[in-house]
Every structure is written in C-alpha cells, then in structure tokens.
Enzyme design. Structure first.
Site, PDB file in Angstrom:
ATOM      1  N   ASN A   1       0.829  -1.210   0.000  1.00 46.54           N
ATOM      2  CA  ASN A   1       0.000   0.000   0.000  1.00 46.54           C
ATOM      3  C   ASN A   1       0.862   1.257   0.000  1.00 46.54           C
ATOM      4  OD1 ASN A   1       0.910  -0.521   2.644  1.00 46.54           O
ATOM      5  ND2 ASN A   1      -0.630   0.864   3.452  1.00 46.54           N
TER       6      ASN A   1
ATOM      7  N   CYS B   1       1.917   3.011   2.314  1.00 51.01           N
ATOM      8  CA  CYS B   1       2.938   3.114   3.363  1.00 51.01           C
ATOM      9  C   CYS B   1       3.690   1.815   3.554  1.00 51.01           C
ATOM     10  CB  CYS B   1       2.314   3.560   4.674  1.00 51.01           C
ATOM     11  SG  CYS B   1       1.583   5.187   4.551  1.00 51.01           S
TER      12      CYS B   1
ATOM     13  N   GLU C   1       3.069  -1.200   4.509  1.00 48.05           N
ATOM     14  CA  GLU C   1       2.937  -2.154   5.619  1.00 48.05           C
ATOM     15  C   GLU C   1       1.778  -3.130   5.444  1.00 48.05           C
ATOM     16  OE1 GLU C   1      -0.075   0.850   7.105  1.00 48.05           O
ATOM     17  OE2 GLU C   1       1.551   0.681   5.673  1.00 48.05           O
TER      18      GLU C   1
END
Length: 725
Positions: free
Chosen positions: A397, A399, A401
C-alpha cells in the site's frame, strides 16, 4: 438559539492553576524556546509544557463553544447534524453522560504543545465555518468509543480507558470521523488490482476516485498491464504501457480529496521484471520530461529473490511481456512466481523478453531514491513465504505495511462485474508500547484493540467499489500497529538497536502476537464464524504455530526478563501456544490478518510517542505546520539526564534499524513501514548495501529513503498522510 462562545472552565481542557494576567508569553514563542538551550546548556522542556498550557488559555478556551450541560450539548450537536444520531441511539442518554464523566475524570492533559495543536487543528469537531471548537479531546474519545462499541456498553467503557490512558490510538480516519454526521470512512487505505484490459483500467480509475473521495490512500498494482509497444488485437507496437495509466490516476487523486480535509493520495506498484520498469522509474527523475513526469503518485517496485541472485552473479536480468506470460500460463503476470519460473520463461520462445543488467537496475533504484526518496520496495518472495493465507500477495500500500492476498475481478463490456474479485482495505490503529507495557492488564489492552479494529471492519461498507466490500466482508482483516519503541527503550535506559533493544522488540512482538491471535480466536468462537478461506490457511493446518511450539521463546538478556517481570506480563510458553493452536484449529480466527506496523504520523504527536518502531529523527523535531510555521516537538520521556539514549536515526545507522525490524517482522503477519536513514556522506553503494542487508535479514518491505541533507528535506511527501496513522 445557537450557543454562545464563552470560555469553558479552564480545568476541562487546560491546567486549572491559571490565574490570568497581562504579559504572558505567546504560546508559539514558548514552544520555540524548546529549541534553545538555557543558561546552563539544558533543554527547556518546561517551556513546551507551558506552551501547551498557554495554547488553551490564549486560543482553545476562547474559541470553544460553551454549553451549560451535557444534555444541551448533545441535543444541539444531534439537531444541527454535527453528530450521527444513529451512534448515540444505541445507548441510553444516561450511559453516554456517565461515559463522558468517566473520560473527564481522567484529567487528561496534552504533554506537548504540538500534540494539542495537532488535535485541535486536525481532529476535533468544529463548527461548519471551521472557526470554533465543539469538542474537547475527551468528547472525541467518547464518540470514537461509542461508535466502535456499537451498543456494547462494557466495550465502550474499556475503549475510553484504553484510548484516554494512551495505550491504544485509532488511526487518523477512525479518530477523525467516528460519530460525525459529515464524515469520510474510518478506513486508512485501500489496495486495488488492475488487469490487462480496458474495462479493468476504466473501473480502477473510477474506484480510485470513489475511495479517495472517502478519505483513503489507494495503491494500485500495474504489473499485469501489457508493456509499451506490445500488440493489441495482434497488431504490433500498439500498447502505450503503464505511464498513461499513471497520468490518469495522478489526475484522479488530485481531483478527489476527503471534503478538502486531506489531499488525495495514490501509489502504484510494478514488478521489477516488467518491461516498462525503467520508464516507470524515470517518471520520478527531477529532469524527466513533463509528458512523463509523475509528481504526486508514490512508486513501489516488487522485487523477487531471483533479481538479487542475478545481481550477485553480475548477470543480465530478463524482463517479460505480461501479455505473453498471461497467454502462456493462463494467469496474470503478478500471480506467477518469477523466481520459480524465471529460467523456464527465459527459454520459452512464446514469451517476448528484453534484458538489462541486474546490477544496473539496482544502481538505478539507488540513484532514484537519492533523488526522490522513491521507490518503495516489496521483497516478493520473503513476503509470500511468510504469508499464512492461501493465495499470492502481489503488492503493498501507500505506506508499505499492508500485505494481503487479492484476487482479480472480471468485467462485462458495460463495466458491470462478471466476477467480483477480492481487493483490500486497511483498518488500522496502534498501541503505544511504553503505555502498553505499563498496562494494568496487558492481555486486555491487546484484546480491546483487536475488538476496536474489528469494529472498524464490521462497520465499513463501501458499496461503490464492490471488490473492496467483498474483500472486507470475507477477510475482516485488520492491522494492529505499534509506536513509541524508541521512547520506551530510552525511558528504560536501553539503547536503540542494542542487544537488549532487539531482545525486547522480539519478546514484545512475540507476546502481542499471542494475545492478538487469542482475541481473534475468541471473536470467532463468540460469532460462530471465521474469515473466509480459513480452512486453507497455515493457521488451520497448524503449520503457522510450529515455530512457537517447537522452540522456547524467552528473553536472552536479564534486563528484558526483568522488564516483563516488573510489568507483571507473563511471556507465553510452548504449552500456551499448544492450547491456542488447538482452539484455533477447532474454531478458527475471525480476522484474516491481524498486525501491520504503519508509519504513525499525526497520531504519535497526539499520543506523545516516537513514530512507529524506528528511531527518532532528532531529539527535538522541527515541523512546519500550516500558517503557524515552525513547531518544535520533544522526544517522549526525554529529560536532560537521559539524552544519551536519544541517538537519532542517522547516527544509529541502517544496520541496527534493520536488525530491530527483523526481530519484530518474524511475529507480524503483514508488514512494517521501514524508512532507511542515511547521512549526507552516503553513496548509492550504501543504499544498495542496505537493501541487500534488509533482504538477507528477512525484511518484507522498505518505505522511504531519507538523507540528512537540507536539499532533500520534505521527501516524505504529504502522500502518506492518508495511510499514516
């Protein structure tokens, strides 16, 4: 009659000791003094606490709408469409008032100016003209608890305690939106697959618009799109490749933002062995032609083990046409293991291929990361080896994670769904490690957090994107994160990245995993159901539990053993794991995914935590905040007596950060946002070494690269705010 603006009693939000009077220092000036040493060469922590105090006196209290009592306030907020009546109707008015009393009795105070400023600027309910405040921190916490507890009074009380005591902090979209009548979704971010046909491309752009409007960051997989120059309907050199799709997406995100509250944010992931990989990366070059330059999308590259092996031998690496791969294997390119099929595809004359130098590819990655901080990296084989769920993880995604399995959708000519696939949404929230270690009941803190995040999943119904709704309904996936690792270690006089620091990280995440699984198993037993596909998972087969039942996990250092003993936290034994395994195999778990460690942004300031599990970037962090300009933030638990434990990320270096993340990674089913920090003396060779070290250590993804260099300040881009907690 609308209520008037009168200062609420100071005690309800600031310090009750204020006596008033002229000549007070402006709160902004007080906060700035945090960055100046006093006459004795000490950091002036008290000036920041005074700044928080004065912020309430000089600004918050004067701009808060006054109500005579709770009934008047609640009636007004429901009548004027500020609060969602449906949330409050699940409880008696008496209970709501008791819960508010419970919250206010905690006498919460923001320990830093930035925490208070962030809360009032970005989270609290304001009048529709944006000029006055309608909530205190306690009111927001109560509305979040009432929303997530969905009528369960006992859970609502537990949630208020966990949030206001600072142990659990819901992600920004949940904390910002819960209970408000005018709101976005409580979900942090979304992941979509794009398949190699116009229907899927068109539908994906519409989905990106719909999801961005609702407030989430959106990451899209472009690996399956045929390359530039590939044939269309057997006519050669027709396809435009991935760049025009990226351009369309970039425009879509800039158009759709959450009620103007947050900039729309998107990311695109491409496989390293896609023929457009260099074109894709070139879009982030500072000197790129405007026709191809991508300014606001984040880029991620999916790299399998074979790429590292080829680079090690200084071999060429082949790039394969996704169009041909899908024709030969009957499945999209992203669903093939390139490591497994690499030489088979090299030898297959039906698959068009081009070659580049593997080492040059890694050199290009490092150059770009120097220039822009991008791309993120997902280590494809590491991720899939660790995945306990049936199916393939193809991308991450915004970020880096979230790591979940997705499946493709099929469309009819009119863009209706012939088959609804499974896309991904992230329901996030984080624990403050220091406060969780101080919890009167560690297991209960974890369970309440898991129940809160499960409620976010249960209450989310995004009908405009059926594949997202389907994925959420089937998986109940959540991502429990962690923050304040460095703050906690420093408080306990442990150096970040030391043997004791890594030992603590290992045992803490090990213990959290046990309680998270136990909570999810309990929910499955209560509801008589588990996530769809459980029976094909490594949880059902029992394989997931082998590493916990076959060996003893315990602290290696006396210091860490003592920390858990002093906190009264029992470290799970092999027998505990055997019993849990038995219960999970019998009843299942409710949530397909349980943990993910995001790069906590705003919420770590409100919660007074160090961000995520990486080290601080400086002892006193400087942030630029809108109209107010520079704001200073002190690291949690830092005093003039323990400064040596607050070495910053650039000084600590990538090896200790990677070692710390590796200790946590082995107990986290999804990913952890890992930023690499380099001094300005670093070279591209250093970046490549860090990437190889991370891959060898079993790290799943790499987030940004940050260089300590004034010219590159700001490479973190606003983009990740939507997925940042």
């Amino acid at each position: 009659m609308p209520p008037t603006v009168i200062a609420e009693p100071v005690a309800s939000g600031a310090h009750a000791s204020y006596s008033g009077g002229p000549g007070e220092t402006d709160y902004h000036a007080l906060n700035a003094m945090l960055n100046l040493y006093d006459a004795d060469g000490k950091i002036q922590f008290d000036k920041d606490r005074e700044a928080a105090h004065q912020y309430f006196l000089q600004h918050v209290n004067q701009n808060t709408v006054f109500f005579h009592n709770q009934d008047e306030k609640l009636d007004y907020l429901i009548r004027e469409n500020y609060y969602e009546r449906e949330v409050l109707d699940q409880y008696s008015r008496n209970f709501v008032k008791t819960l508010l009393d419970r919250a206010y009795a905690k006498k919460f105070r923001f320990p830093t100016f930035l925490g208070a400023f962030k809360y009032y600027t970005s989270y609290t309910l304001k009048t529709f003209d944006g000029k006055r405040y309608l909530e205190r921190f306690e009111d927001r916490v109560v509305m979040v608890a009432l929303t997530l507890a969905a009528g369960d009074t006992a859970l609502a009380e537990l949630l208020v305690d966990e949030i206001i005591d600072g142990r659990f902090q819901p992600a920004t979209p949940t904390f910002l939106n819960s209970g408000k009548k005018q709101r976005g979704e409580p979900v942090s971010c979304f992941l979509l697959r794009v398949e190699d046909n116009m229907e899927s491309i068109g539908r994906s752009i519409n989905s990106a618009l719909q999801l961005s409007k609702r407030g989430g960051g959106v990451a899209l997989l472009l690996t399956n799109i045929r390359e530039h120059g590939a044939p269309i309907k057997n006519i050669e050199n027709q396809s435009s490749g991935v760049i025009p799709i990226m351009k369309l997406l970039e425009d879509a995100f800039s158009y759709a933002n959450q009620l103007g509250a947050r900039q729309g944010a998107g990311a695109v992931y491409l496989h390293a062995h896609h023929p457009d990989i260099y074109r894709f990366l070139d879009t982030k070059r500072e000197n790129a032609d405007e026709k191809i330059r991508i300014k606001t999308l984040s880029l991620g590259v999916v790299i399998p083990d074979i790429t590292f092996e080829l680079a090690k031998r200084n071999d060429d690496m082949y790039l394969f046409s996704p169009y041909d791969v899908e024709r030969v294997y009957g499945v999209p390119f992203a669903d093939i293991s390139v490591t497994e099929k690499y030489y088979e595809m090299v030898d297959d004359a039906r698959i068009r291929k081009t070659k580049i130098k593997a080492r040059e590819f890694f050199q290009t990655l490092a150059e770009l990361q120097f220039e822009s901080g991008y791309p993120y990296i997902m280590f494809e084989d590491t991720v899939n080896r660790a995945n306990p769920i049936d199916g393939k993880i193809t991308h991450s995604n915004l970020c880096s994670e979230i790591l979940q399995v997705s499946t493709p959708s099929l469309f009819n000519e009119d863009l209706s769904y012939a088959k609804v696939g499974k896309d991904i949404s992230c329901n996030l929230g984080s624990l403050n490690i220091a406060k969780t270690m101080d919890s009167p009941d560690f297991a209960q803190t974890i369970e309440v957090a898991i129940r809160a995040l499960t409620a976010v999943s249960d209450q989310t119904h995004i009908k405009s994107v059926p594949s997202i709704e389907q994925g959420n309904n089937d998986s109940h996936a959540i991502g429990l994160g962690q923050m304040n690792l460095h703050g906690y270690l420093a408080r306990e006089r442990i150096f970040y990245g030391s043997d004791e620091g890594i030992d603590f990280t290992n045992i803490y995440f090990y213990t959290v995993l046990y309680h998270a699984l136990r909570a999810s198993n309990r929910i499955a037993i209560e509801r008589g159901t588990h996530f769809k596909g459980f029976e094909r998972s490594k949880y059902a087969s029992g394989e997931f539990f082998d590493k916990y039942t076959d060996q003893i996990w315990e602290p290696k250092t006396q210091k860490v053993r003592q920390l858990f003993a002093d906190a009264g936290i029992r470290i799970p034994t092999q027998d505990d794991w055997r019993r849990l395994k038995e219960s999970v195999q019998a009843h299942g778990i409710y949530n397909q995914n349980l943990q993910a460690v995001p790069p906590t942004g705003s919420i770590s300031y409100i919660n007074h935590s160090t961000s995520s599990i990486h080290p601080i970037v400086s002892k006193v962090e400087i942030r630029k905040e809108g109209k107010i300009g520079r704001v200073y933030y002190p690291a949690p638990y830092m005093t003039n007596d323990n400064l040596e434990y607050y070495e910053d990320a650039y000084e600590i270096g990538y090896e200790k950060i990677i070692d710390t993340y590796a200790a946590a990674t082995q107990h986290v089913d999804q990913g952890l946002s890992l930023t690499l920090f380099f001094k300005d003396t670093a070279t591209t060779r250093d970046v490549n070494k860090a990437q190889i070290y991370a891959w060898r250590k079993g790290i799943k993804t790499l987030y940004y690269i940050r260089l300590r260099q004034m010219a590159l300040e700001g490479t973190e881009v606003e983009g990740c705010v939507s997925c940042m907690l």
